[in-house]
Write an enzyme that holds these catalytic residues in place. Structure first.
Site, PDB file in Angstrom:
ATOM      1  N   GLY A  13       0.821  -1.204   0.000  1.00  0.00           N
ATOM      2  CA  GLY A  13       0.000   0.000   0.000  1.00  0.00           C
ATOM      3  C   GLY A  13       0.851   1.250   0.000  1.00  0.00           C
ATOM      4  N   ALA A  14       1.930   1.217  -0.791  1.00  0.00           N
ATOM      5  CA  ALA A  14       2.999   2.209  -0.673  1.00  0.00           C
ATOM      6  C   ALA A  14       2.813   3.465  -1.507  1.00  0.00           C
ATOM      7  CB  ALA A  14       4.332   1.556  -1.047  1.00  0.00           C
ATOM      8  N   ILE A  18      -0.610   6.370   4.461  1.00  0.00           N
ATOM      9  CA  ILE A  18       0.218   5.753   5.495  1.00  0.00           C
ATOM     10  C   ILE A  18       1.381   4.986   4.886  1.00  0.00           C
ATOM     11  CG2 ILE A  18       0.230   4.008   7.310  1.00  0.00           C
ATOM     12  CD1 ILE A  18      -2.666   4.826   7.941  1.00  0.00           C
ATOM     13  N   ASP A  63      -0.687  -6.362  -7.787  1.00  0.00           N
ATOM     14  CA  ASP A  63      -2.031  -6.497  -7.241  1.00  0.00           C
ATOM     15  C   ASP A  63      -1.962  -7.557  -6.150  1.00  0.00           C
ATOM     16  OD1 ASP A  63      -4.679  -7.016  -6.611  1.00  0.00           O
ATOM     17  OD2 ASP A  63      -5.366  -7.090  -8.690  1.00  0.00           O
ATOM     18  N   SER A 144      -6.223  -1.195  12.489  1.00  0.00           N
ATOM     19  CA  SER A 144      -7.096  -0.030  12.676  1.00  0.00           C
ATOM     20  C   SER A 144      -7.684  -0.079  14.077  1.00  0.00           C
ATOM     21  CB  SER A 144      -8.229  -0.048  11.643  1.00  0.00           C
ATOM     22  OG  SER A 144      -9.210   0.931  11.943  1.00  0.00           O
ATOM     23  N   TYR A 159     -15.797  -3.669   7.447  1.00  0.00           N
ATOM     24  CA  TYR A 159     -14.380  -3.293   7.523  1.00  0.00           C
ATOM     25  C   TYR A 159     -13.826  -3.619   8.907  1.00  0.00           C
ATOM     26  CZ  TYR A 159     -10.309  -0.207   7.963  1.00  0.00           C
ATOM     27  OH  TYR A 159      -9.049   0.291   8.202  1.00  0.00           O
ATOM     28  N   LYS A 163     -10.693  -6.101  10.305  1.00  0.00           N
ATOM     29  CA  LYS A 163      -9.613  -5.655  11.183  1.00  0.00           C
ATOM     30  C   LYS A 163      -9.590  -6.428  12.503  1.00  0.00           C
ATOM     31  CE  LYS A 163      -7.801  -2.809   8.333  1.00  0.00           C
ATOM     32  NZ  LYS A 163      -6.456  -3.091   7.774  1.00  0.00           N
ATOM     33  N   THR A 196      -5.951  10.923   5.274  1.00  0.00           N
ATOM     34  CA  THR A 196      -5.416  10.446   4.008  1.00  0.00           C
ATOM     35  C   THR A 196      -6.580  10.356   3.020  1.00  0.00           C
ATOM     36  OG1 THR A 196      -5.815   8.098   4.454  1.00  0.00           O
ATOM     37  CG2 THR A 196      -3.738   9.034   5.280  1.00  0.00           C
TER      38      THR A 196
END
Length: 252
Positions: A13-14, A18, A63, A144, A159, A163, A196
């Site tokens: 997720g770069a 974050i 991906d 999270s 979601y 988590k 973000t």
């Protein structure tokens, strides 16, 4: 952080938010960082911005929900750098629907990235460490606060379930490593609302997000990156199990 200089960190997720902040912090600290995302353009820009730092950033398009692409990515890291010493799973997503109006497609999409991809990257990273007899590696899962407490916002409920799964996976991984007498460390970082584009992508409502972020001083991506550095900086005998980060006021 001196002992990490020149070593290899994988960050998923770069391309922004974050993940990008973590890449920057690690490169500044002197690590060879492999940044992974489907969006290569933003990572290429970040690579140029960090060109004069003590470490370096290598972007790879991948991906994470496609197993073949993930395995190919790890093969590329092995060929180029030998393997992974630090794995930071930062990739994640949510859809703006409740349990009562969501679709199986949306649920699978969240599970595939937030849970399955995280497990796959973790498995391959630990395998890379073991193959090279790296016993001081570190796996950091960016989870999270929604994996600690279920938020009343119905759009976050599935979601949150993903988590909570990550919370269980963090402890499960720690137990498995401990049972094999491994000193590879595992840390979970659980931030509240971070300013973000995550919420923008989820809600598809930039104006709502502007109002939300203006309503209180919320966390910044750099705050999460600082927690990653904190966990990595701990002495080898110190296990930082969990870091919960929330804003001091407003919606958390």
């Amino acid at each position: 952080m001196e002992r990490w200089c020149g070593r290899v960190a994988l960050v998923t997720g770069a391309s922004g938010g974050i993940g990008a902040a973590i890449c920057k912090a690690l490169v500044v600290a002197g690590l060879k960082v492999v940044g992974v995302d489907r969006d290569l353009d933003h990572m290429l820009t970040l690579t140029k911005d960090l060109a004069n730092e003590s470490g370096m950033l290598t972007p790879i398009k991948c991906d994470l929900t496609e197993e073949d692409e993930v395995l190919s990515m790890f093969a590329t890291i092995k060929e180029k750098y030998g393997g992974v010493d630090v794995c930071v799973n930062s990739a994640g997503m949510s859809r703006n629907s409740s349990l009562l109006d969501g679709t199986p497609e949306e649920w699978r999409e969240m599970l595939n990235l937030n849970v399955v991809a995280l497990c796959l990257c973790t498995r391959e990273a630990v395998a890379s460490m073991r193959e090279r007899e790296v016993d001081d590696g570190h796996v950091i899962q960016i989870s999270s606060y929604a994996g600690y407490l279920v938020h009343p916002n119905a759009a976050l409920h599935f979601y949150s379930a993903t988590k909570f799964a990550v919370t269980a996976l963090i402890e499960g991984l720690r137990q498995e490593l401990a049972s094999s007498k491994s000193h590879i460390r595992v840390t979970g970082i659980m931030p509240g609302i971070v300013e973000t584009d995550f919420t923008v992508k989820m809600t598809q409502d930039p104006e709502y997000c502007k109002r939300l972020y203006a309503s209180f001083k919320c966390l910044q991506a750099e705050d999460i990156a600082a927690s990653v550095i904190h966990a990595l900086s701990a002495p080898p005998h110190v296990q930082v199990d969990k870091i919960i980060i929330r804003a001091t006021e407003g919606v958390r």
